[in-house]
Design a protein around this motif. Structure first.
Motif, PDB file in Angstrom:
ATOM      1  N   GLU A 114       0.660  -1.107   0.000  1.00  0.00           N
ATOM      2  CA  GLU A 114      -0.029  -0.069  -0.088  1.00  0.00           C
ATOM      3  C   GLU A 114       0.839   1.458  -0.064  1.00  0.00           C
ATOM      4  O   GLU A 114       0.371   2.189  -0.561  1.00  0.00           O
ATOM      5  N   TRP A 115       2.034   1.299   0.662  1.00  0.00           N
ATOM      6  CA  TRP A 115       2.657   2.496   1.031  1.00  0.00           C
ATOM      7  C   TRP A 115       3.881   2.664  -0.082  1.00  0.00           C
ATOM      8  O   TRP A 115       4.327   3.851  -0.262  1.00  0.00           O
ATOM      9  N   SER A 116       4.450   1.657  -0.719  1.00  0.00           N
ATOM     10  CA  SER A 116       5.631   1.944  -1.379  1.00  0.00           C
ATOM     11  C   SER A 116       5.282   2.662  -2.680  1.00  0.00           C
ATOM     12  O   SER A 116       5.998   3.461  -2.964  1.00  0.00           O
ATOM     13  N   PRO A 117       4.015   2.699  -3.244  1.00  0.00           N
ATOM     14  CA  PRO A 117       3.872   3.910  -4.251  1.00  0.00           C
ATOM     15  C   PRO A 117       4.014   5.256  -3.754  1.00  0.00           C
ATOM     16  O   PRO A 117       4.573   5.951  -4.765  1.00  0.00           O
ATOM     17  N   ALA A 118       3.286   5.442  -2.591  1.00  0.00           N
ATOM     18  CA  ALA A 118       3.385   6.681  -2.305  1.00  0.00           C
ATOM     19  C   ALA A 118       4.794   7.363  -1.951  1.00  0.00           C
ATOM     20  O   ALA A 118       5.176   8.478  -2.084  1.00  0.00           O
ATOM     21  N   TYR A 119       5.738   6.280  -1.407  1.00  0.00           N
ATOM     22  CA  TYR A 119       7.098   6.865  -1.267  1.00  0.00           C
ATOM     23  C   TYR A 119       7.885   7.288  -2.473  1.00  0.00           C
ATOM     24  O   TYR A 119       8.525   8.067  -2.731  1.00  0.00           O
ATOM     25  N   GLU A 120       7.518   6.065  -3.601  1.00  0.00           N
ATOM     26  CA  GLU A 120       8.183   6.162  -4.924  1.00  0.00           C
ATOM     27  C   GLU A 120       7.834   7.649  -5.391  1.00  0.00           C
ATOM     28  O   GLU A 120       8.555   8.349  -5.886  1.00  0.00           O
ATOM     29  N   GLU A 121       6.592   7.869  -5.255  1.00  0.00           N
ATOM     30  CA  GLU A 121       6.258   9.341  -5.813  1.00  0.00           C
ATOM     31  C   GLU A 121       7.076  10.423  -5.256  1.00  0.00           C
ATOM     32  O   GLU A 121       7.062  11.613  -5.928  1.00  0.00           O
ATOM     33  N   ARG A 122       7.266  10.178  -4.030  1.00  0.00           N
ATOM     34  CA  ARG A 122       8.145  11.448  -3.465  1.00  0.00           C
ATOM     35  C   ARG A 122       9.737  10.974  -3.551  1.00  0.00           C
ATOM     36  O   ARG A 122      10.678  11.844  -2.827  1.00  0.00           O
ATOM     37  N   GLY A 123      10.024  10.128  -4.315  1.00  0.00           N
ATOM     38  CA  GLY A 123      11.569   9.867  -4.475  1.00  0.00           C
ATOM     39  C   GLY A 123      12.145   9.299  -3.108  1.00  0.00           C
ATOM     40  O   GLY A 123      13.364   9.596  -2.955  1.00  0.00           O
ATOM     41  N   ARG A 124      11.344   8.611  -2.477  1.00  0.00           N
ATOM     42  CA  ARG A 124      11.956   8.010  -1.145  1.00  0.00           C
ATOM     43  C   ARG A 124      11.807   6.457  -1.167  1.00  0.00           C
ATOM     44  O   ARG A 124      11.149   6.291  -2.177  1.00  0.00           O
TER      45      ARG A 124
END
Length: 354
Positions: free
Chosen positions: A227-237
């Motif tokens: 669930e959270w990996s895409p959100a972190y990838e969007e912020r370059g983290r």
């Protein structure tokens, strides 16, 4: 209480007066006997015997007087101490919620207390104030529980309808991989939200705890990673997870997911760099640590970071507070184990194996 001590003073005065009269009578008798012994030494009572008799009589009178005075003092002290003990017990029950709710009611019904009388006007006045404040606090508690239960119940129906709609969209978009993937993510989020609502509804019931619910940590952590990996990838983290295999904890999956989501979301909003979620056994507990590479928590917020409305940024200050309350509700706890870089640790009891 003034009347009680006045009564004690009157009793002591009467007993003192009686002892004085008795002592005066004994002194008069002593003088009479000494005079008679002096006039008729041959046939009278020896002087030394009269003196001994006087001393013994005085000792008996003094002993009796002290014993009676002690009895009166003990009775007066108990008459004051007993209402105070009962008042302390009533206060403790109020502060701990011991009689705030009817345990048979769902989500809670206000219990009307019988008037309490201790027999001392000042103590009774304090008891009346305590009962008045208890009634106010109990009404507030019942109102909050009822609101949470009603809101949770009302949310379940639209959430179920939304879930069905998303499943239909997922089926209709079978040929569009991107739309289908987004629909599946939305379905997972709605299911998690439904679990949170169910957990909130359980928390409104008296005596809430884990209720014997068990959950596999690996499954919850895997869902969290997805669930959270895409959100972190969007912020370059980067968001990484590491979980020891086979850990089962005494908490429902929805409660565990809610706590971890709050910690991970907090790291995304206020942290920086890579966020690591690690899970391992430690004695009778499973330890979940969430760390990032950000600036951390200021020293002046270290003791209050879990309080409501306390935040290091522009957030609401509710996420960590709700997470802590949820953890405590299932028998666990959350701690800030390191300020810079920040490390939050969640401790939950491991499931007991037969």
């Amino acid at each position: 209480m003034r009347g009680l001590f006045r009564d004690l003073a009157v009793r002591v005065a009467l007993w003192t007066l009686a002892l004085v009269i008795l002592g005066a009578a004994c002194a008069l008798w002593l003088l009479t006997q000494v005079g008679a012994a002096t006039r008729a030494r041959e046939n009278g009572i020896p002087v030394w015997l009269v003196v001994v008799a006087a001393l013994v009589t005085g000792l008996i009178i003094a002993t009796a007087g002290l014993a009676r005075a002690r009895t009166l003092a003990d009775r007066a002290a108990e008459a004051v101490a007993d209402p105070l003990r009962r008042l302390a017990q009533r206060t403790d029950e109020m502060t701990t919620g011991g009689f705030a709710l009817d345990p048979d009611a769902r989500p809670g019904r206000l219990v009307q207390l019988d008037p309490w009388q201790g027999g001392i006007a000042e103590v009774d006045a304090v008891a009346r104030e305590i009962d008045r404040h208890h009634h106010t606090l109990a009404r507030t508690l019942v109102s909050e529980r009822s609101f949470a239960a009603d809101a949770s119940h009302q949310l379940r129906t639209p959430l179920a309808a939304l879930l069905l709609r998303l499943e239909e969209i997922s089926e209709l978009a079978a040929d569009d991989a991107e739309v289908r993937a987004e629909a599946e993510v939305a379905i997972a989020q709605v299911e998690r939200l439904t679990g949170v609502v169910d957990e909130l509804l359980r928390r409104t019931r008296v005596g809430h705890a884990s209720g014997g619910a068990l959950s596999s940590v690996e499954a919850v952590v895997a869902g969290l990673d997805e669930e959270w990996s895409p959100a972190y990838e969007e912020r370059g983290r980067e968001f990484t997870v590491s979980c020891e295999r086979g850990i089962i904890v005494e908490a429902s999956s929805s409660a565990l997911s809610q706590i971890l989501n709050s910690l991970v979301e907090n790291a995304l909003s206020h942290g920086a760099g890579t966020v690591r979620l690690e899970v391992a056994r430690s004695g009778p507990s499973a330890v979940f640590t969430v760390s990032d590479e950000g600036r951390g928590v200021p020293d002046h917020l270290a003791q209050s970071i879990f309080d409501r409305a306390v935040t290091t940024g522009g957030g609401t200050g509710l996420g960590l507070s709700v997470a802590r309350e949820t953890a405590e509700g299932v028998g666990g706890r959350i701690e800030l184990t390191q300020l810079r870089p920040p490390v939050f640790a969640l401790y939950l009891p491991l499931a007991r194996t037969p």
